[in-house]
Design a protein around this motif. Structure first.
Motif, short mmCIF file in Angstrom:
data_model
loop_
_atom_site.label_atom_id
_atom_site.label_comp_id
_atom_site.label_asym_id
_atom_site.label_seq_id
_atom_site.Cartn_x
_atom_site.Cartn_y
_atom_site.Cartn_z
N UNK A 168 -6.95 -13.17 -13.93
CA UNK A 168 -5.82 -13.03 -13.01
C UNK A 168 -5.59 -11.56 -12.69
N UNK A 169 -6.66 -10.80 -12.67
CA UNK A 169 -6.54 -9.34 -12.65
C UNK A 169 -6.03 -8.81 -11.31
N UNK A 170 -5.10 -7.86 -11.39
CA UNK A 170 -4.72 -7.09 -10.21
C UNK A 170 -5.76 -6.01 -9.94
N UNK A 171 -5.48 -5.18 -8.96
CA UNK A 171 -6.48 -4.19 -8.57
C UNK A 171 -6.43 -2.97 -9.48
N UNK A 172 -7.60 -2.39 -9.69
CA UNK A 172 -7.67 -1.15 -10.46
C UNK A 172 -6.89 -0.05 -9.77
N UNK A 173 -6.86 -0.08 -8.44
CA UNK A 173 -6.12 0.93 -7.69
C UNK A 173 -4.64 0.91 -8.01
N UNK A 174 -4.07 -0.27 -8.21
CA UNK A 174 -2.66 -0.36 -8.58
C UNK A 174 -2.41 0.24 -9.95
N UNK A 175 -3.35 0.05 -10.87
CA UNK A 175 -3.23 0.63 -12.20
C UNK A 175 -3.25 2.16 -12.10
N UNK A 176 -4.16 2.69 -11.31
CA UNK A 176 -4.24 4.13 -11.11
C UNK A 176 -2.92 4.68 -10.60
N UNK A 177 -2.32 4.00 -9.63
CA UNK A 177 -1.05 4.46 -9.08
C UNK A 177 0.03 4.49 -10.15
N UNK A 178 0.07 3.49 -11.01
CA UNK A 178 1.07 3.46 -12.07
C UNK A 178 0.83 4.56 -13.09
N UNK A 179 -0.43 4.83 -13.40
CA UNK A 179 -0.74 5.93 -14.33
C UNK A 179 -0.28 7.26 -13.74
N UNK A 180 -0.62 7.50 -12.49
CA UNK A 180 -0.25 8.76 -11.84
C UNK A 180 1.26 8.92 -11.72
N UNK A 181 1.98 7.82 -11.56
CA UNK A 181 3.44 7.87 -11.39
C UNK A 181 4.19 7.87 -12.72
#
Length: 230
Positions: A168-181
């Motif tokens: 049920x994985x979301x996108x890796x890009x969304x994870x990157x955004x959360x890490x950066x924020x």
């Protein structure tokens, strides 16, 4: 499979088949690059004093880590992915002490399989669990530990791994955004904190193709991260 996400580094866990400990910024990103650069193994310690005591026995090992994010006087290496990937670690081993990731790992040793990762090796770690561990046990109990007790960087990665395992994985890009924020990342963007390198975050958010995972074994009561082929 039974997946539970735990946030923090000072927990008491029930026994499980798999414990996955996450530290994106920066301990297990550093560990990942250390192995890529040829490191043999990484001993985990809870205190600076313990690191120096082990150094007396393992004289050729390099001391690596931080306290409150900052370099430790007398250590060979800090906790920067930029610096670790520039170091010549071929055939060398490390003793690592960090504020969150290592501490969380030391509280997560009561599982058959203990894995550590940052975001850089998260996908490979999830695939290892699915393709190797779940072939032995199709319904494992899994703890995913986001080692930062309050911030979103490790939690984002934990939820990403859980999604990969559950399909049920979301996108890796969304994870990157959360890490950066995340709050943990902000000091790396602050020019008033030159001891924290902005480039470190760039290395922490790269998802790398990898042919190994990082597993912890306990040898003579000493926890050691080893590189295990997938």
């Amino acid at each position: 499979m039974k997946i539970q996400i735990i946030q923090g580094n000072d927990h008491q866990l029930e026994d499980a088949d798999v414990n996955v400990v996450i530290d994106v910024i920066r301990a297990f990103t550093v560990a990942h690059y250390a192995f890529i650069n040829g490191a043999n193994e990484i001993i985990l310690v809870g205190t600076v004093d313990e690191a120096f005591r082990l150094k007396e026995t393992y004289v050729d090992y390099l001391l690596a880590g931080e306290v409150d994010g900052l370099p430790i006087k007398g250590f060979d290496l800090d906790n920067s992915p930029v610096h670790i990937q520039q170091a010549d670690l071929q055939g060398k081993s490390l003793i690592q002490k960090t504020t969150n990731g290592v501490k969380a790992a030391l509280h997560s040793l009561n599982a058959k399989h203990i894995l550590v990762t940052g975001f850089s090796n998260a996908k490979t770690t999830a695939e290892y669990i699915k393709n190797r561990i779940m072939k032995e046990n199709s319904d494992p109990s899994i703890h995913i530990i986001a080692s930062h007790p309050t911030d979103d960087d490790d939690l984002a990665c934990a939820e990403y791994i859980a999604g990969l395992l559950n399909n049920t994985c979301g996108s890796a890009g969304d994870v990157v955004k959360r890490i950066e924020a995340s709050r943990a990342a902000q000091k790396f963007y602050d020019p008033n904190n030159p001891e924290f390198l902005r480039e470190d975050i760039d290395w922490c958010i790269q998802e790398l193709p990898s042919d190994f995972v990082m597993k912890v074994r306990v040898h003579e009561r000493i926890p050691v991260i080893e590189r295990v082929s997938v």
